[in-house]
Design an enzyme around this catalytic site. Structure first.
Site, PDB file in Angstrom:
ATOM      1  CG  LEU A 153      -2.074  -0.925   1.367  1.00 38.96           C
ATOM      2  CD1 LEU A 153      -2.794  -0.682   2.691  1.00 38.96           C
ATOM      3  CD2 LEU A 153      -3.036  -0.801   0.206  1.00 38.96           C
ATOM      4  CG  ASP A 154       0.800   4.355  -2.982  1.00 41.05           C
ATOM      5  OD1 ASP A 154       1.645   3.522  -3.350  1.00 41.05           O
ATOM      6  OD2 ASP A 154       0.069   4.994  -3.768  1.00 41.05           O
ATOM      7  NE  ARG A 155       5.590   8.188   5.132  1.00 41.04           N
ATOM      8  CZ  ARG A 155       6.822   8.383   5.574  1.00 41.04           C
ATOM      9  NH1 ARG A 155       7.854   8.129   4.794  1.00 41.04           N
ATOM     10  NH2 ARG A 155       7.040   8.829   6.797  1.00 41.04           N
ATOM     11  CG  ASP A 156       0.835   9.808   2.160  1.00 45.94           C
ATOM     12  OD1 ASP A 156       1.266   9.756   3.322  1.00 45.94           O
ATOM     13  OD2 ASP A 156       1.352  10.511   1.276  1.00 45.94           O
ATOM     14  CB  THR A 157      -3.033   4.043   0.611  1.00 45.67           C
ATOM     15  OG1 THR A 157      -2.837   4.788  -0.587  1.00 45.67           O
ATOM     16  CG2 THR A 157      -4.340   3.271   0.507  1.00 45.67           C
TER      17      THR A 157
END
Length: 321
Positions: A153-157
């Site tokens: 998952l992306d860091r900000d997701t």
């Protein structure tokens, strides 16, 4: 024992004699070089490949080629070597990160551990972060030495992230995501700018990966995203249920932007004016949340896991977006 290394190197106690390693069913199907690089951390990769080429590293008494896939009960014979035993440097996981992740597990069985990852936490260490989810959980759960990320998952997701407990389930999940990804149901919530026109939509725009971003481009890779309107927030915003049918980098973010409705808080693909309003109302970070997974398991059972809308979303909606 306090201070003990939870991942001792099997090569550390090697004698001067040849060594035989018997492969159990858990490691069946792995490429031999990947298995040896994880099992014998003190053996340089170059030395391993040299032993293969010369036929000094054998399986069941026979010379093997790079890429050989192990089978249960295979016997790997290794000649003695004189590399100094080494240990992976211990990663110092910040106590604050351990505290944030300690109570995020939403499902656990004999195969996987699934967490509801908070936004802003990377899944693994990198140049700008000393540790991520996987390093933290290896410290929190030292009894699970084979724990690995099965996807990213992306860091900000925020939202559901699956950690595989064993090499066999990791291979199973990787193979499914590579060759049969349509069999996994992956749903996200996305808070986007503007009023989404249709109640449902399917986006097929190909995506091209550049050095610093992903763009919609007819020469790119096939990508498919399905969208349903879950909640309209006046004319300013819409909450979407988004199903990921293919797993391209930044796929949801770029597909929604290509339709004129970028995700709130997206500082790469979003609308600056909309993001500014969200931030003024106390909304920080990317408003993309992995909310549901349906995964067929090897025993033909389905694993269904859900993670509700984060509290910070509810606070933003209450503030009158």
């Amino acid at each position: 024992m306090p201070g003990a290394d939870p991942h001792p190197d099997p090569a550390a106690a090697r004698s001067a004699k040849n060594e035989t390693i018997v492969i159990d069913s858990e490691h069946a199907g792995r490429r031999i070089e990947k298995y040896l690089r994880s099992a014998l951390k003190s053996m340089p990769a170059g030395q391993m490949f040299k032993l293969m080429r010369k036929g000094q590293l054998r399986v069941n008494g026979k010379k093997i080629q790079e890429g050989y896939r192990l089978a249960a009960n295979d016997k790997i014979t290794l000649p003695a070597f004189h590399a100094q035993p080494t240990r992976e440097p211990r990663i110092e996981v910040p106590p604050a990160l351990l505290k944030r992740l300690r109570n995020t597990v939403v499902h656990e069985d004999e195969d996987v551990l699934v967490i509801d990852k908070p936004a802003g936490i990377p899944v693994h260490k990198g140049t700008d972060n000393p540790a991520g989810v996987i390093e933290a959980f290896r410290q929190l759960r030292p009894e699970l030495p084979d724990l690995e990320l099965s996807h990213r998952l992306d860091r900000d997701t925020s939202g559901l992230l699956v950690l595989a407990k064993t090499p066999s389930i990791l291979r199973y999940l990787h193979e499914m995501l590579r060759d049969r990804e349509d069999e996994i149901e992956r749903h996200y919530l996305a808070l986007v700018a503007g009023s989404w026109n249709e109640d449902t939509a399917v986006i097929h725009t190909p995506l091209l990966r550049l050095a610093d971003r992903v763009v919609a481009d007819p020469t790119g890779q096939r990508a498919e995203t399905r969208v349903w309107v879950q909640q309209r927030v006046g004319k300013r915003a819409t909450i979407l249920d988004v199903q990921l049918m293919t797993g391209r980098k930044h796929q949801i973010r770029v597909h929604l932007q290509s339709e004129g409705h970028p995700i709130a808080g997206d500082d790469r693909y979003g609308f600056a004016k909309f993001n500014s309003r969200v931030e003024q109302l106390g909304g920080r970070g990317l408003f993309l949340h992995a909310t549901k997974l349906v995964i067929p398991k090897p025993d033909d059972q389905e694993l269904v896991i859900e993670a509700p809308m984060p509290q910070r979303w509810k606070q933003l909606l209450k503030a009158g977006l």
